[in-house]
Design a protein around this motif. Structure first.
Motif, PDB file in Angstrom:
ATOM      1  N   LEU A  87      -1.389  15.050 -14.819  1.00 11.73           N
ATOM      2  CA  LEU A  87      -1.410  14.880 -13.211  1.00 11.73           C
ATOM      3  C   LEU A  87      -2.100  14.095 -12.600  1.00 11.73           C
ATOM      4  N   ALA A  88      -3.116  13.134 -13.319  1.00 11.84           N
ATOM      5  CA  ALA A  88      -3.847  12.152 -12.845  1.00 11.84           C
ATOM      6  C   ALA A  88      -2.854  10.989 -12.748  1.00 11.84           C
ATOM      7  N   SER A  89      -1.844  10.846 -13.699  1.00 11.87           N
ATOM      8  CA  SER A  89      -0.852   9.848 -13.448  1.00 11.87           C
ATOM      9  C   SER A  89      -0.142   9.831 -12.461  1.00 11.87           C
ATOM     10  N   LEU A  90       0.533  11.168 -12.186  1.00 14.57           N
ATOM     11  CA  LEU A  90       1.257  11.596 -11.326  1.00 14.57           C
ATOM     12  C   LEU A  90       0.584  11.294  -9.935  1.00 14.57           C
ATOM     13  N   ALA A  91      -0.554  11.551  -9.868  1.00  8.18           N
ATOM     14  CA  ALA A  91      -1.464  11.542  -8.507  1.00  8.18           C
ATOM     15  C   ALA A  91      -1.347   9.927  -8.130  1.00  8.18           C
ATOM     16  N   LEU A  92      -1.927   9.163  -8.935  1.00 15.03           N
ATOM     17  CA  LEU A  92      -1.980   7.736  -8.790  1.00 15.03           C
ATOM     18  C   LEU A  92      -0.499   7.183  -8.401  1.00 15.03           C
ATOM     19  N   LEU A  93       0.644   7.509  -9.105  1.00 14.71           N
ATOM     20  CA  LEU A  93       1.841   6.802  -8.973  1.00 14.71           C
ATOM     21  C   LEU A  93       2.377   7.408  -7.674  1.00 14.71           C
ATOM     22  N   ALA A  94       1.979   8.492  -7.094  1.00 12.37           N
ATOM     23  CA  ALA A  94       2.389   8.885  -5.767  1.00 12.37           C
ATOM     24  C   ALA A  94       1.959   8.260  -4.597  1.00 12.37           C
ATOM     25  N   ILE A  95       0.834   7.506  -4.747  1.00 13.30           N
ATOM     26  CA  ILE A  95       0.363   6.977  -3.633  1.00 13.30           C
ATOM     27  C   ILE A  95       1.142   5.646  -3.360  1.00 13.30           C
ATOM     28  N   PRO A  96       1.863   5.405  -2.256  1.00 13.89           N
ATOM     29  CA  PRO A  96       2.571   4.229  -1.720  1.00 13.89           C
ATOM     30  C   PRO A  96       1.790   3.252  -1.328  1.00 13.89           C
ATOM     31  N   GLY A  97       0.515   3.358  -0.954  1.00 15.33           N
ATOM     32  CA  GLY A  97      -0.156   2.148  -0.646  1.00 15.33           C
ATOM     33  C   GLY A  97      -0.422   1.026  -1.582  1.00 15.33           C
ATOM     34  N   TYR A  98      -0.240   1.213  -2.787  1.00 13.10           N
ATOM     35  CA  TYR A  98      -0.477   0.198  -3.697  1.00 13.10           C
ATOM     36  C   TYR A  98       0.746  -1.025  -3.703  1.00 13.10           C
ATOM     37  N   GLN A  99       2.029  -0.564  -3.455  1.00 13.32           N
ATOM     38  CA  GLN A  99       2.909  -1.831  -3.213  1.00 13.32           C
ATOM     39  C   GLN A  99       2.579  -2.360  -1.925  1.00 13.32           C
ATOM     40  N   LYS A 100       2.324  -1.650  -0.858  1.00 16.39           N
ATOM     41  CA  LYS A 100       1.625  -2.446   0.401  1.00 16.39           C
ATOM     42  C   LYS A 100       0.506  -3.300  -0.042  1.00 16.39           C
ATOM     43  N   LEU A 101      -0.396  -3.124  -0.968  1.00 20.01           N
ATOM     44  CA  LEU A 101      -1.566  -3.790  -1.207  1.00 20.01           C
ATOM     45  C   LEU A 101      -0.996  -5.229  -1.869  1.00 20.01           C
ATOM     46  N   ALA A 102       0.107  -4.901  -2.734  1.00 18.54           N
ATOM     47  CA  ALA A 102       0.616  -5.731  -3.562  1.00 18.54           C
ATOM     48  C   ALA A 102       1.368  -6.942  -2.871  1.00 18.54           C
ATOM     49  N   ALA A 103       1.844  -6.473  -1.698  1.00 16.27           N
ATOM     50  CA  ALA A 103       2.729  -7.433  -1.025  1.00 16.27           C
ATOM     51  C   ALA A 103       1.802  -8.337  -0.026  1.00 16.27           C
ATOM     52  N   MET A 104       0.314  -7.785   0.187  1.00 15.64           N
ATOM     53  CA  MET A 104      -0.565  -8.588   1.089  1.00 15.64           C
ATOM     54  C   MET A 104      -1.081  -9.758   0.083  1.00 15.64           C
ATOM     55  N   SER A 105      -1.324 -11.067   0.490  1.00 10.41           N
ATOM     56  CA  SER A 105      -2.138 -12.085  -0.206  1.00 10.41           C
ATOM     57  C   SER A 105      -3.372 -11.840   0.196  1.00 10.41           C
ATOM     58  N   HIS A 106      -4.020 -11.133  -0.828  1.00 10.40           N
ATOM     59  CA  HIS A 106      -5.323 -10.592  -0.211  1.00 10.40           C
ATOM     60  C   HIS A 106      -6.047 -10.276  -1.657  1.00 10.40           C
ATOM     61  N   PRO A 107      -7.517 -10.456  -1.767  1.00 11.85           N
ATOM     62  CA  PRO A 107      -8.317 -10.528  -2.912  1.00 11.85           C
ATOM     63  C   PRO A 107      -8.591  -9.044  -3.454  1.00 11.85           C
ATOM     64  N   ASP A 108      -8.081  -8.102  -2.942  1.00  7.41           N
ATOM     65  CA  ASP A 108      -8.152  -6.827  -3.026  1.00  7.41           C
ATOM     66  C   ASP A 108      -7.339  -6.280  -4.150  1.00  7.41           C
ATOM     67  N   ASN A 109      -6.060  -7.103  -4.454  1.00  2.00           N
ATOM     68  CA  ASN A 109      -5.307  -7.008  -5.521  1.00  2.00           C
ATOM     69  C   ASN A 109      -6.085  -7.515  -6.855  1.00  2.00           C
ATOM     70  N   LEU A 110      -6.863  -8.603  -6.898  1.00  6.29           N
ATOM     71  CA  LEU A 110      -7.590  -8.889  -8.011  1.00  6.29           C
ATOM     72  C   LEU A 110      -8.814  -7.904  -8.234  1.00  6.29           C
ATOM     73  N   PHE A 111      -9.172  -7.549  -7.097  1.00  7.76           N
ATOM     74  CA  PHE A 111     -10.596  -6.437  -7.302  1.00  7.76           C
ATOM     75  C   PHE A 111      -9.882  -5.100  -7.986  1.00  7.76           C
ATOM     76  N   ALA A 112      -8.729  -4.612  -7.538  1.00  7.24           N
ATOM     77  CA  ALA A 112      -8.160  -3.402  -8.250  1.00  7.24           C
ATOM     78  C   ALA A 112      -7.986  -3.855  -9.784  1.00  7.24           C
ATOM     79  N   ALA A 113      -7.489  -4.620 -10.256  1.00  8.62           N
ATOM     80  CA  ALA A 113      -7.194  -5.152 -11.565  1.00  8.62           C
ATOM     81  C   ALA A 113      -8.571  -5.258 -12.169  1.00  8.62           C
ATOM     82  N   ALA A 114      -9.406  -6.051 -11.857  1.00  6.83           N
ATOM     83  CA  ALA A 114     -10.658  -6.355 -12.561  1.00  6.83           C
ATOM     84  C   ALA A 114     -11.687  -5.019 -12.573  1.00  6.83           C
ATOM     85  N   SER A 115     -11.263  -4.226 -11.805  1.00  4.93           N
ATOM     86  CA  SER A 115     -12.078  -3.058 -11.729  1.00  4.93           C
ATOM     87  C   SER A 115     -11.657  -1.996 -12.806  1.00  4.93           C
TER      88      SER A 115
END
Length: 504
Positions: free
Chosen positions: A146-174
């Motif tokens: 269930l947790a995996s499906l819930a995380l994968l369902a959110i489309p905002g992470y693809q939008k985040l990846a298209a942005m040249s923004h440090p929140d990408n590294l924040f997500a990975a480092a966290s």
């Protein structure tokens, strides 16, 4: 997972693996074809230029994210601007135009490099959370599913990846820091000895290495974004707790390890902000003074209750982007429908409210795709609230039982609670502190009545996995599990068009 109809543990893993591969392929596709307007391109292009590491009043993002782009050589012709003594003829004008074009191309190339490195950051984010963190935080396989499906369902992470923004590294480092915590926890469980026994020298040396590595990863998170404090603070306390657990030979041993942990975390996570304060005299400033001054009069008598409690799903589906709730000219911007935290957050999580990922030149080519995604996700806030209430009830009952069974002394009872409920306490601390910091920011310098463009999913993307793991950490009844799994799969399919970028 075998309790789910037609979904065994093996088939569940296969389904998640297929969805993960689809998301990873989307990351590559979006990075290759993206031709939209990234969030604050000028600011991030400036930070990506070699030698441009000045500590200004708005340098709230540490430079770690920009290092890959800084490896590119800056065009020599674009570096020095023409001086007043140079010829002013046609050749000089052509040289200036050529230099400007080279500078613009160099900036665009650096933003492209950052976007391609986002594929690595977000790919690691998915794999780390789903295959390492969720697998250890949620021992029940159906909860992991269930947790995996819930995380994968959110489309905002693809939008985040298209942005040249440090929140990408924040997500990975966290994600890396959480995995390091769980790895350290397993090492302690494997090497723990009775409190009255003396640890072997080899175990003592290894435990120091374990703590040092964990502290380095926690400090690394602090070098990504200011909101990283929500991870750094709880995980630093966790590191100190493990310093005590590994120090069975006395207080002197614990103090030495505590100093090591605090020094490493502090030196890494606080260095940029201390240097910024010394250089510019500010620490938390994130909005330009001229922008903040415009909205300062509107912040007086602003209705925070309406801002955080209102929700306009029908109006949002009618205008699933920046057209929603705008204040007409001459009206009070403080009472405009756009001042709705829940509505904008829903639009950002399941859509693209600010049109940075909806089409080239910020044109919305996904109106119906976003309507379908947002409409399908209207039950998600209700389900989240119900899961939160159920978890709080379960956590309260279990805490009460553990407190009574923990012994007669306060120290023993706290130790029992900490050891037994460690994962939930840490996830809860990260989620609550992250939400509190973001809300504080939204009610302070980022409050823009009538605009609210600072409310973006990318700023809070790192906090969704801990919250998902926390809400699913308690056992869920079979009927509810079946319904949630089916709903998560429907959400994934409904949101997939939003997660995919459509080039011109």
């Amino acid at each position: 997972m075998s309790r789910l109809p037609a979904v065994t543990e093996r088939s569940g893993r296969f389904i998640v693996a297929v969805l993960v591969c689809l998301k990873l392929m989307l990351l590559v596709w979006n990075a290759s074809v993206y031709d939209g307007v990234t969030y604050q391109p000028e600011r991030h292009a400036d930070r990506a230029l070699p030698g441009d590491s000045e500590l200004g009043a708005l340098s709230y993002d540490p430079p770690l994210y920009y290092l890959p782009a800084r490896l590119l050589a800056r065009p020599a012709e674009a570096t020095p601007p023409p001086s007043a003594e140079e010829p002013r003829g046609r050749s000089a004008r052509n040289a200036r135009k050529q230099a400007a074009k080279q500078e613009q191309a160099s900036r665009a190339e650096r933003l492209d490099v950052l976007r391609y490195t986002n594929v690595l950051w977000m790919g690691f984010f998915y794999v780390a959370w789903i295959y390492y963190a969720f697998a250890r935080l949620l021992r029940d396989r159906q909860a992991w599913f269930l947790a995996s499906l819930a995380l994968l369902a959110i489309p905002g992470y693809q939008k985040l990846a298209a942005m040249s923004h440090p929140d990408n590294l924040f997500a990975a480092a966290s994600a890396l820091s959480v995995c390091a915590w769980l790895w350290l926890r397993e090492r302690w469980q494997a090497t723990s000895v009775p409190s009255d026994a003396k640890q072997p020298a080899a175990t003592t040396a290894r435990s120091v290495c374990y703590l040092a590595c964990f502290a380095l990863f926690v400090g690394l998170v602090g070098l990504t974004r200011p909101l990283a404090l929500a991870f750094v603070a709880p995980l630093t306390l966790v590191a100190l707790a493990y310093a005590a657990r590994f120090s069975a030979n006395g207080w002197r041993q614990f103090l030495g390890r505590a100093v090591l942990v605090i020094s490493l975390v502090g030196a890494l996570s606080a260095s940029w902000y201390v240097a910024r304060w010394q250089k510019s005299g500010v620490v938390l400033t994130s909005v330009p003074a001229e922008v903040s001054a415009v909205y300062e009069p509107l912040r007086h008598d602003f209705s925070y209750a309406h801002y955080f409690l209102s929700f306009y799903p029908a109006q949002l589906l009618d205008d699933p982007n920046v057209g929603f709730g705008a204040a007409p000219p001459g009206t009070n911007a403080r009472s405009a429908p756009v001042n709705s935290f829940l509505t904008l957050l829903h639009s950002e999580v399941w859509g693209d409210h600010w049109l940075s990922f909806s089409g080239a030149k910020q044109k919305d080519t996904k109106v119906w795709a976003k309507r379908i995604s947002m409409g399908t996700a209207l039950l998600a806030p209700v389900i989240t609230l119900l899961l939160l209430v159920a978890w709080l009830w379960s956590f309260g009952k279990r805490s009460s039982k553990l407190w009574q069974a923990g012994g007669t002394t306060l120290a023993n009872r706290l130790r029992t609670l900490g050891v037994t409920l460690e994962t939930e306490l840490v996830l809860g601390a990260i989620s609550v502190l992250g939400a509190a910091l973001f809300v504080w920011w939204q009610t302070g310098p980022a409050l823009l009545p009538g605009d609210q463009s600072s409310l973006k999913f990318i700023h809070v993307a790192a906090f969704f996995p801990p919250a998902i793991a926390l809400l699913l950490s308690r056992p869920i009844a079979k009927p509810a599990t079946v319904l949630l799994a089916a709903y998560a799969l429907v959400l994934f399919m409904a949101a997939f068009p939003v997660a995919m970028y459509y080039p011109r």
